[in-house]
Design a protein around this motif. Sequence first.
Motif, PDB file in Angstrom:
ATOM      1  N   GLU A   1      35.795  32.654  26.222  1.00  0.00           N
ATOM      2  CA  GLU A   1      36.456  31.455  25.735  1.00  0.00           C
ATOM      3  C   GLU A   1      37.418  30.935  26.810  1.00  0.00           C
ATOM      4  O   GLU A   1      38.080  31.713  27.492  1.00  0.00           O
ATOM      5  CB  GLU A   1      37.208  31.766  24.444  1.00  0.00           C
ATOM      6  N   LEU A   2      37.466  29.616  26.931  1.00  0.00           N
ATOM      7  CA  LEU A   2      38.269  28.984  27.968  1.00  0.00           C
ATOM      8  C   LEU A   2      39.641  28.603  27.426  1.00  0.00           C
ATOM      9  O   LEU A   2      39.853  28.539  26.218  1.00  0.00           O
ATOM     10  CB  LEU A   2      37.541  27.754  28.509  1.00  0.00           C
ATOM     11  N   ASN A   3      40.554  28.349  28.370  1.00  0.00           N
ATOM     12  CA  ASN A   3      41.919  27.906  28.046  1.00  0.00           C
ATOM     13  C   ASN A   3      42.655  28.913  27.156  1.00  0.00           C
ATOM     14  O   ASN A   3      43.495  28.526  26.332  1.00  0.00           O
ATOM     15  CB  ASN A   3      41.902  26.534  27.361  1.00  0.00           C
ATOM     16  N   LYS A   4      42.326  30.186  27.321  1.00  0.00           N
ATOM     17  CA  LYS A   4      42.990  31.241  26.544  1.00  0.00           C
ATOM     18  C   LYS A   4      43.846  32.144  27.430  1.00  0.00           C
ATOM     19  O   LYS A   4      44.346  33.171  26.977  1.00  0.00           O
ATOM     20  CB  LYS A   4      41.935  32.095  25.820  1.00  0.00           C
TER      21      LYS A   4
ATOM     22  N   ILE B   1      39.427  27.875  32.922  1.00  0.00           N
ATOM     23  CA  ILE B   1      39.920  26.601  32.402  1.00  0.00           C
ATOM     24  C   ILE B   1      38.730  25.699  32.098  1.00  0.00           C
ATOM     25  O   ILE B   1      37.737  25.674  32.830  1.00  0.00           O
ATOM     26  CB  ILE B   1      40.859  25.929  33.415  1.00  0.00           C
ATOM     27  N   SER B   2      38.835  24.915  31.047  1.00  0.00           N
ATOM     28  CA  SER B   2      37.772  23.992  30.653  1.00  0.00           C
ATOM     29  C   SER B   2      37.981  22.636  31.329  1.00  0.00           C
ATOM     30  O   SER B   2      39.108  22.163  31.469  1.00  0.00           O
ATOM     31  CB  SER B   2      37.762  23.805  29.131  1.00  0.00           C
ATOM     32  N   TYR B   3      36.868  22.018  31.717  1.00  0.00           N
ATOM     33  CA  TYR B   3      36.871  20.672  32.284  1.00  0.00           C
ATOM     34  C   TYR B   3      35.998  19.787  31.403  1.00  0.00           C
ATOM     35  O   TYR B   3      34.807  19.580  31.681  1.00  0.00           O
ATOM     36  CB  TYR B   3      36.371  20.690  33.725  1.00  0.00           C
TER      37      TYR B   3
ATOM     38  N   GLU C   1      42.061  31.620  36.725  1.00  0.00           N
ATOM     39  CA  GLU C   1      42.081  31.400  35.282  1.00  0.00           C
ATOM     40  C   GLU C   1      40.851  30.610  34.830  1.00  0.00           C
ATOM     41  O   GLU C   1      40.384  29.700  35.534  1.00  0.00           O
ATOM     42  CB  GLU C   1      43.347  30.653  34.871  1.00  0.00           C
TER      43      GLU C   1
ATOM     44  N   HIS D   1      32.902  22.494  25.136  1.00  0.00           N
ATOM     45  CA  HIS D   1      33.699  22.826  26.317  1.00  0.00           C
ATOM     46  C   HIS D   1      34.620  24.011  26.038  1.00  0.00           C
ATOM     47  O   HIS D   1      35.577  24.240  26.783  1.00  0.00           O
ATOM     48  CB  HIS D   1      34.543  21.616  26.747  1.00  0.00           C
ATOM     49  N   GLN D   2      34.320  24.738  24.971  1.00  0.00           N
ATOM     50  CA  GLN D   2      35.203  25.823  24.551  1.00  0.00           C
ATOM     51  C   GLN D   2      34.845  27.146  25.209  1.00  0.00           C
ATOM     52  O   GLN D   2      35.718  27.981  25.453  1.00  0.00           O
ATOM     53  CB  GLN D   2      35.148  25.962  23.022  1.00  0.00           C
TER      54      GLN D   2
ATOM     55  N   GLU E   1      33.336  25.308  33.045  1.00  0.00           N
ATOM     56  CA  GLU E   1      34.561  25.913  33.593  1.00  0.00           C
ATOM     57  C   GLU E   1      34.743  25.571  35.071  1.00  0.00           C
ATOM     58  O   GLU E   1      35.680  26.060  35.712  1.00  0.00           O
ATOM     59  CB  GLU E   1      34.540  27.441  33.396  1.00  0.00           C
TER      60      GLU E   1
END
Length: 867
Positions: free
Chosen positions: A55-58, A81-83, A79, A22-23, A184
């Motif tokens: 890359e997510l959540n960065k 974002i990872s789920y 944005e 999930h990254q 995402e």
Amino acid sequence: MEITITSNTVFDIPDRYLNVQHQFGTGLFCYRPEDVGGGILPPINPADAMGAGPELNKGYWAVQWHSPTDANGVKVPIELISYPNNIKNFINNYGFTTNNGVSIANSTKTLNYRLGITNMTHNGLIPNSDLHRNSLTLAANSKLRENLSVSTDINFSNTWADNRPATGERGANPLQWAYNHPCEIDIRLLKDYGSGNDIKRVSGKHENPYFLAYEINNSFNRYRIFGNIVANWKVTSNFELMGRVTLNKSDEVRETKMAPGYTKEPNNGTYGIVNSTGLEQNMDFLATYSNDWKDFTFSISGGGNTLYSKGTTISNSAKTGSGLIVPNVFTVQNIRSGALIYSNYRSEKSINSIYAIANFDWRDVLYLDLTGRNDWSSTLPRQNRSYFYPSVSLSIIANQIFDMGDKVNLFKIRGGWAQVGNDTEPYRIYATYADVGQWGEAIRLSKPGNLLNPNLLPEKATSFEAGTDIRMFSNRLRFEGTYYVVENRNQILNVPLAASTGFNNVQINAGLLQSKGVEFLLGVTPVKTQNWNWDLNLNFTKNDTWIRELTEDVDFIEFWDQGRVKNIGYAKDKKLGRNGRIGNLYSRRVKRVTDETSPYYGYPLLSTGMEVEWEGEEEYSLVGNYNPDFILGLQTSVSFKNFTLNMTFDWRHGGQYVSQTYRYLSESLQTQSWLDELVNPGELGGTLSPELRQWVVENKDKLLLSNRLRPVGGPTPEYGGFPESYSGYTVYDGVFAPGVQGHYDENGKFILENENLGDEGTVIIPYALSYPWDIGETNMFDADYIKLREISLSYKLPNKIAQKMRMRDVNLSIYSRNIMLWTKDSSLRVDPERAYQAGSGGFLQGVERYNVEPWVVPIGFKLDLIF
């Protein structure tokens, strides 16, 4: 009269899911703001279906599928974002199964009976999945006269479901598309999925898993009745006659209803219905004479049996892609005549048999059993339809012959030899025509795609076994051991043919297969007191099967070809290095430098072109076997007064399997496994250099000589990614496949063309292209596991309390199954025990394809009441 009430309810709570990453989001390139000049990243396209995106959540922003629009209708960045809980959010919180039943039993001088009714209701983890069953059973025995009795055992059941979701990887599996949903995007945004041609989906290449769950319904309704009527007439004290009639009949209707919106059925959805019936009836008789002559007791029986079975199937459905006339009207009349596929299949089979049985007993010391049976089958050629098979077994109670002391309760030695014959299914001798629908006004008929054999022989299995049973110390020490050999001759199998023959397979009597195995059970009761009892039972099983011979002109049998791995059976041949084991798995290994004088000896050879990747050998090599080396089980039961704790453990050692789930998800870089196993060169990453080459060579055992191929580098600089510019931007998501390029001269000497070892000249490719799709060993895993198969705690209410409640017996228990799983080699969290998939001839062993229902922790409650 006795009344029994039973209630058994289980809650299946999801506990473990596939280990997907999930990254990183969807995309072909892992952009960072600094790679694209700062600010907003290029738009994210879910159709890329890759886990190699940004890359997510960065804190990165980009235009996405679920971006809002501005006043001009233009999507604005949001944005990334990872789920990580998409699968958990898609499925139900728990599965639910409840079985409830009541039975009435009574006994008189002339009649004994038991009547029971049971209801089962199941709601699955996948939304809108269910299963139901109602059952009625009757067992009765009546003594009409002193020497004449009649008994019957009748079972009736109705099983149905409004929807059994599709499984496997064939497009309509809701879980397949839930796992392929971009991480995402919150999957719950698809829950309101729309209707008709306006189904909400993240791209034209994706299905909406909610739509699949609710609008593709696979229902069935099955009625089944089976049972028997038996009459026993004791003519004299030594002579008895038995007559019996048994019946097994089923009727089933299966329907598939696809609402408009499924991408593979774009024309108003589709519909199909199948009606099938099955009947098997047996009539047999047995005459038995028995007598007792002092120390010698014997019983001789003779009888016959006639079996008749038939089945019918009527199928009507729309051709793929042709659709319905009016949407959501699921009837055959709503399919255009030119688009209707219809078929009708009927089969009949009969076997007539005669048999004899003889049992001899001398002083309860020596037991000899003899049998003989001859069958005549309608499914075999006239000249081969009769086959005879006998058996003999001998048991000796050694502790009755020799004085072994009072510590030995039983010491039995046993052995046996037996043959078992077998026929085949109907219409396996001569080709018969099948209706395959119309072409315009013409009715089309087809012949089987397999080449049939009009000279089929019956299968014959010959077995020998020897063993011993020992009981000691008042049965507190128990041992059972068996060694057996089984030879299966003339097994009926399909062997692949070249397409140029016009047939897919040819049906043959395969030759000779031999199985050898050992089974033993060791039991001990270490504690046995008035209040405490502890039993331990250990069982061990080991079996192997080899092909000893194959019929003339047949070199091998191919059972399946999946994930670049083939399950092939060769006859045992030491000269050719073939061990002949059933279950052998073959794949093309990585092509390597074979010149022993070369400094690159053993290094992988790489392809040329834009995608420099590992090449496979031309020939297939033995890479594993799906059978276990052994299976070990442990059962323990501890009782204290009215409480009992039971636990069952299983250990499977050895064997491999192929995971198509891993292959498909890793190819799209969705598995955490692939991400974790990337080779990160650390501070040497990001730049090609002589030092990096030296590091690769120093670690050649892992990077160059291992069969576990992994690229060097990764999707970001933190993973050791190298710069590449395939997208037009310079992105640090490059990797390279360690190896060399070259050819051989006329003397077999390797001539190097290019090193791909980390120095200048190494070809860097995007991380999105890093998975070795064509190398089958990449998708293979060890099948070893240890499981806590079952654990239960039960309590029996004391008789005094039960009687005060006007009950005879009250038992309560709580239990769970498969709550512990250890696997040797499956970082994807696929259960090795589910490594099978449906095939045309049954289940294909050793390969799994999207058997991905979550691992659950069941919590069950059971209550038994006897009045």
